[in-house]
Design a protein around this motif. Structure first.
Motif, PDB file in Angstrom:
ATOM      1  N   GLU A  61       7.202  28.142 101.045  1.00  0.00           N
ATOM      2  CA  GLU A  61       8.088  28.661 102.486  1.00  0.00           C
ATOM      3  C   GLU A  61       8.770  27.390 103.078  1.00  0.00           C
ATOM      4  O   GLU A  61       9.824  27.689 103.701  1.00  0.00           O
ATOM      5  CB  GLU A  61       6.767  29.097 103.243  1.00  0.00           C
ATOM      6  CG  GLU A  61       7.425  29.402 104.675  1.00  0.00           C
ATOM      7  CD  GLU A  61       8.181  30.750 104.625  1.00  0.00           C
ATOM      8  OE1 GLU A  61       8.685  30.742 105.507  1.00  0.00           O
ATOM      9  OE2 GLU A  61       8.200  31.400 103.718  1.00  0.00           O
ATOM     10  N   ALA A  62       8.447  26.175 102.991  1.00  0.00           N
ATOM     11  CA  ALA A  62       9.187  25.105 103.758  1.00  0.00           C
ATOM     12  C   ALA A  62      10.248  25.069 103.120  1.00  0.00           C
ATOM     13  O   ALA A  62      11.410  24.615 103.584  1.00  0.00           O
ATOM     14  CB  ALA A  62       8.320  23.727 103.473  1.00  0.00           C
ATOM     15  N   THR A  63      10.285  25.060 101.817  1.00  0.00           N
ATOM     16  CA  THR A  63      11.677  24.987 100.846  1.00  0.00           C
ATOM     17  C   THR A  63      12.554  26.130 101.295  1.00  0.00           C
ATOM     18  O   THR A  63      13.832  25.933 101.505  1.00  0.00           O
ATOM     19  CB  THR A  63      11.420  24.993  99.606  1.00  0.00           C
ATOM     20  OG1 THR A  63      10.590  23.694  99.138  1.00  0.00           O
ATOM     21  CG2 THR A  63      12.660  24.692  98.604  1.00  0.00           C
ATOM     22  N   ARG A  64      12.001  27.191 101.340  1.00  0.00           N
ATOM     23  CA  ARG A  64      12.800  28.387 101.604  1.00  0.00           C
ATOM     24  C   ARG A  64      13.618  28.289 103.075  1.00  0.00           C
ATOM     25  O   ARG A  64      14.651  28.366 103.128  1.00  0.00           O
ATOM     26  CB  ARG A  64      12.177  29.666 101.621  1.00  0.00           C
ATOM     27  CG  ARG A  64      12.901  30.884 101.679  1.00  0.00           C
ATOM     28  CD  ARG A  64      11.990  32.018 102.030  1.00  0.00           C
ATOM     29  NE  ARG A  64      11.384  32.340 103.267  1.00  0.00           N
ATOM     30  CZ  ARG A  64      11.834  32.072 104.477  1.00  0.00           C
ATOM     31  NH1 ARG A  64      13.226  32.465 104.586  1.00  0.00           N
ATOM     32  NH2 ARG A  64      11.243  32.077 105.792  1.00  0.00           N
ATOM     33  N   ARG A  65      12.842  27.946 103.941  1.00  0.00           N
ATOM     34  CA  ARG A  65      13.401  27.706 105.435  1.00  0.00           C
ATOM     35  C   ARG A  65      14.221  26.811 105.464  1.00  0.00           C
ATOM     36  O   ARG A  65      15.414  26.873 106.128  1.00  0.00           O
ATOM     37  CB  ARG A  65      12.075  27.253 106.323  1.00  0.00           C
ATOM     38  CG  ARG A  65      11.138  28.665 106.568  1.00  0.00           C
ATOM     39  CD  ARG A  65      10.103  28.253 107.604  1.00  0.00           C
ATOM     40  NE  ARG A  65      10.411  27.797 108.724  1.00  0.00           N
ATOM     41  CZ  ARG A  65      10.831  28.578 109.778  1.00  0.00           C
ATOM     42  NH1 ARG A  65      10.598  29.700 109.803  1.00  0.00           N
ATOM     43  NH2 ARG A  65      11.337  28.067 110.932  1.00  0.00           N
ATOM     44  N   LYS A  66      13.959  25.737 104.803  1.00  0.00           N
ATOM     45  CA  LYS A  66      14.985  24.549 104.900  1.00  0.00           C
ATOM     46  C   LYS A  66      16.550  24.806 104.213  1.00  0.00           C
ATOM     47  O   LYS A  66      17.583  24.792 104.409  1.00  0.00           O
ATOM     48  CB  LYS A  66      14.657  23.192 104.106  1.00  0.00           C
ATOM     49  CG  LYS A  66      15.490  22.000 104.083  1.00  0.00           C
ATOM     50  CD  LYS A  66      15.686  21.448 105.278  1.00  0.00           C
ATOM     51  CE  LYS A  66      14.536  20.605 105.742  1.00  0.00           C
ATOM     52  NZ  LYS A  66      14.684  19.603 107.150  1.00  0.00           N
ATOM     53  N   ALA A  67      16.223  25.319 103.000  1.00  0.00           N
ATOM     54  CA  ALA A  67      17.316  26.014 102.237  1.00  0.00           C
ATOM     55  C   ALA A  67      18.319  27.066 102.920  1.00  0.00           C
ATOM     56  O   ALA A  67      19.295  26.918 102.980  1.00  0.00           O
ATOM     57  CB  ALA A  67      16.964  26.454 100.852  1.00  0.00           C
TER      58      ALA A  67
ATOM     59  N   LYS B  12      27.935  20.899  96.832  1.00  0.00           N
ATOM     60  CA  LYS B  12      26.921  21.578  97.529  1.00  0.00           C
ATOM     61  C   LYS B  12      25.446  21.000  97.707  1.00  0.00           C
ATOM     62  O   LYS B  12      25.265  20.214  96.685  1.00  0.00           O
ATOM     63  CB  LYS B  12      26.931  23.139  96.978  1.00  0.00           C
ATOM     64  CG  LYS B  12      28.050  24.088  97.133  1.00  0.00           C
ATOM     65  CD  LYS B  12      27.768  25.325  96.439  1.00  0.00           C
ATOM     66  CE  LYS B  12      29.391  26.145  96.332  1.00  0.00           C
ATOM     67  NZ  LYS B  12      28.939  27.404  95.630  1.00  0.00           N
ATOM     68  N   PRO B  13      24.961  21.062  98.833  1.00  0.00           N
ATOM     69  CA  PRO B  13      23.614  20.468  98.930  1.00  0.00           C
ATOM     70  C   PRO B  13      22.498  20.911  97.907  1.00  0.00           C
ATOM     71  O   PRO B  13      22.622  21.885  97.634  1.00  0.00           O
ATOM     72  CB  PRO B  13      23.403  20.939 100.288  1.00  0.00           C
ATOM     73  CG  PRO B  13      24.413  21.417 101.057  1.00  0.00           C
ATOM     74  CD  PRO B  13      25.463  22.002 100.161  1.00  0.00           C
ATOM     75  N   VAL B  14      21.867  19.904  97.417  1.00  0.00           N
ATOM     76  CA  VAL B  14      20.996  20.090  96.534  1.00  0.00           C
ATOM     77  C   VAL B  14      19.436  19.867  97.091  1.00  0.00           C
ATOM     78  O   VAL B  14      19.256  18.613  97.563  1.00  0.00           O
ATOM     79  CB  VAL B  14      21.146  19.584  95.177  1.00  0.00           C
ATOM     80  CG1 VAL B  14      19.961  19.840  94.177  1.00  0.00           C
ATOM     81  CG2 VAL B  14      22.365  19.720  94.584  1.00  0.00           C
ATOM     82  N   ILE B  15      18.419  20.747  96.996  1.00  0.00           N
ATOM     83  CA  ILE B  15      17.138  20.171  97.679  1.00  0.00           C
ATOM     84  C   ILE B  15      16.161  20.145  96.259  1.00  0.00           C
ATOM     85  O   ILE B  15      16.181  21.136  95.484  1.00  0.00           O
ATOM     86  CB  ILE B  15      16.519  21.428  98.613  1.00  0.00           C
ATOM     87  CG1 ILE B  15      17.511  21.628  99.762  1.00  0.00           C
ATOM     88  CG2 ILE B  15      15.123  21.048  98.985  1.00  0.00           C
ATOM     89  CD1 ILE B  15      17.137  22.673 100.477  1.00  0.00           C
TER      90      ILE B  15
ATOM     91  N   ARG C 290      22.963  28.543 105.756  1.00  0.00           N
ATOM     92  CA  ARG C 290      23.786  29.330 107.058  1.00  0.00           C
ATOM     93  C   ARG C 290      24.738  28.310 107.691  1.00  0.00           C
ATOM     94  O   ARG C 290      25.458  28.907 108.570  1.00  0.00           O
ATOM     95  CB  ARG C 290      22.861  29.916 107.985  1.00  0.00           C
ATOM     96  CG  ARG C 290      21.948  30.929 107.387  1.00  0.00           C
ATOM     97  CD  ARG C 290      20.870  31.693 108.244  1.00  0.00           C
ATOM     98  NE  ARG C 290      20.156  32.637 107.872  1.00  0.00           N
ATOM     99  CZ  ARG C 290      19.280  33.503 108.323  1.00  0.00           C
ATOM    100  NH1 ARG C 290      19.026  33.174 109.627  1.00  0.00           N
ATOM    101  NH2 ARG C 290      18.636  34.413 107.521  1.00  0.00           N
ATOM    102  N   MET C 291      24.643  27.081 107.359  1.00  0.00           N
ATOM    103  CA  MET C 291      25.733  26.261 107.763  1.00  0.00           C
ATOM    104  C   MET C 291      27.004  26.447 107.254  1.00  0.00           C
ATOM    105  O   MET C 291      27.139  27.097 106.205  1.00  0.00           O
ATOM    106  CB  MET C 291      25.266  24.577 107.654  1.00  0.00           C
ATOM    107  CG  MET C 291      24.009  24.220 108.366  1.00  0.00           C
ATOM    108  SD  MET C 291      24.223  23.757 110.021  1.00  0.00           S
ATOM    109  CE  MET C 291      25.307  22.163 109.912  1.00  0.00           C
TER     110      MET C 291
END
Length: 280
Positions: A198-204, A109-112, A209-210
């Motif tokens: 907020e930037a992290t939350r939005r990107k995550a 899974k993607p990791v930020i 949702r993909m």
């Protein structure tokens, strides 16, 4: 930093939480050490990542740090207890730690990486093999530990930048600003400290949702491109070199450890840094 309600039953140095958007937030939780990496934290981070990978309620993982910074690197206090009597045993230790520490890269899974304050040495490397890194503008980054006779560990950096840039970073040990790291391709996005959560939350959330299986397929494919170009062979070679240097450390590192034992880490680092004064 935004606080979350953690599960604390399984971890000493890690907080684990899954939000309503199917994002797993893993927080490195040694704030008194600026989240310096010791063996316990590496093991717990790997366990948390694997747990998230196997959780059907998780689509994306975020790694962030509690307190003043993301991660200040390797915990040098733990080095004083290292057994360096056998190069072979020391080599096996490095290989095991490499496999544990690079779990964000091998995760399906993607990791930020959500980075603030400090991303030095192992903290820098941890951000590099996450799939996306969002970094605050005031973050200090780089391989400054090489100035004190400590090698890197997971040498992904040359695969993310051109050779001249890789040599400039490694052969000088200079720190990078977040913006400079972005221009080099080492950082995905730079934001103000106030905007990080907020930037992290939005990107995550966007990534969560993909279509999940599409995300997994493309992460595996993109990683495989690097591996087919030789990343695994190159990092294996670096591990062999590092094991020898770890068992037979350079004089600068020996001096650093001796002064750390006598006068403390801060004094030892200041002494080691003095020879570079006025050159950056």
């Amino acid at each position: 930093m935004d606080r979350i309600a953690p599960e604390t039953t399984q971890y000493e140095h890690l907080l684990y939480e899954v939000d309503a958007e199917h994002v797993c937030w893993l927080t490195l939780n040694r704030p008194e050490k600026i989240n310096a990496i010791n063996e316990r934290l590496v093991a717990e981070l790997r366990a948390g990542l694997i747990r998230a990978d196997q959780d059907d309620n998780v689509n994306v993982v975020v790694i962030r740090g509690a307190g003043r910074g993301f991660c200040s690197g390797h915990d040098l206090d733990e080095d004083t207890a290292d057994d360096r009597s056998s190069i072979y045993e020391y080599r096996l230790k490095y290989i095991r730690q490499f496999e544990e520490f690079t779990t964000p890269w091998t995760l399906s899974k993607p990791v930020i990486a959500s980075v603030h304050g400090y991303a030095i040495a192992k903290g820098f490397e941890l951000s590099l093999f996450c799939d996306v890194s969002i970094v605050t503008s005031d973050t200090r980054m780089g391989y400054s530990q090489v100035r004190y006779g400590l090698s890197g560990h997971c040498m992904f950096m040359p695969w993310l930048v051109n050779m001249k840039t890789a040599k400039d970073i490694l052969l000088t040990g200079r720190e990078l600003s977040a913006q400079e790291a972005k221009e080099m391709g080492l950082v995905t996005e730079v934001v103000s400290p106030e905007e990080l959560h907020e930037a992290t939350r939005r990107k995550a959330t966007l990534m969560a949702r993909m279509p999940r299986e599409m995300q997994r397929m493309h992460k595996m494919y993109l990683n495989r491109v690097y591996e087919m170009q030789g990343l695994k062979s190159a990092t294996d070679y670096y591990l062999e070199q590092m094991a020898i240097m770890g068992a037979q450390p350079v004089p600068e590192y020996v001096e650093l450890m001796m002064m750390t034992a006598r006068k403390g880490l801060r004094t030892a680092l200041d002494n080691a840094q003095a020879r570079y004064k006025g050159l950056d």
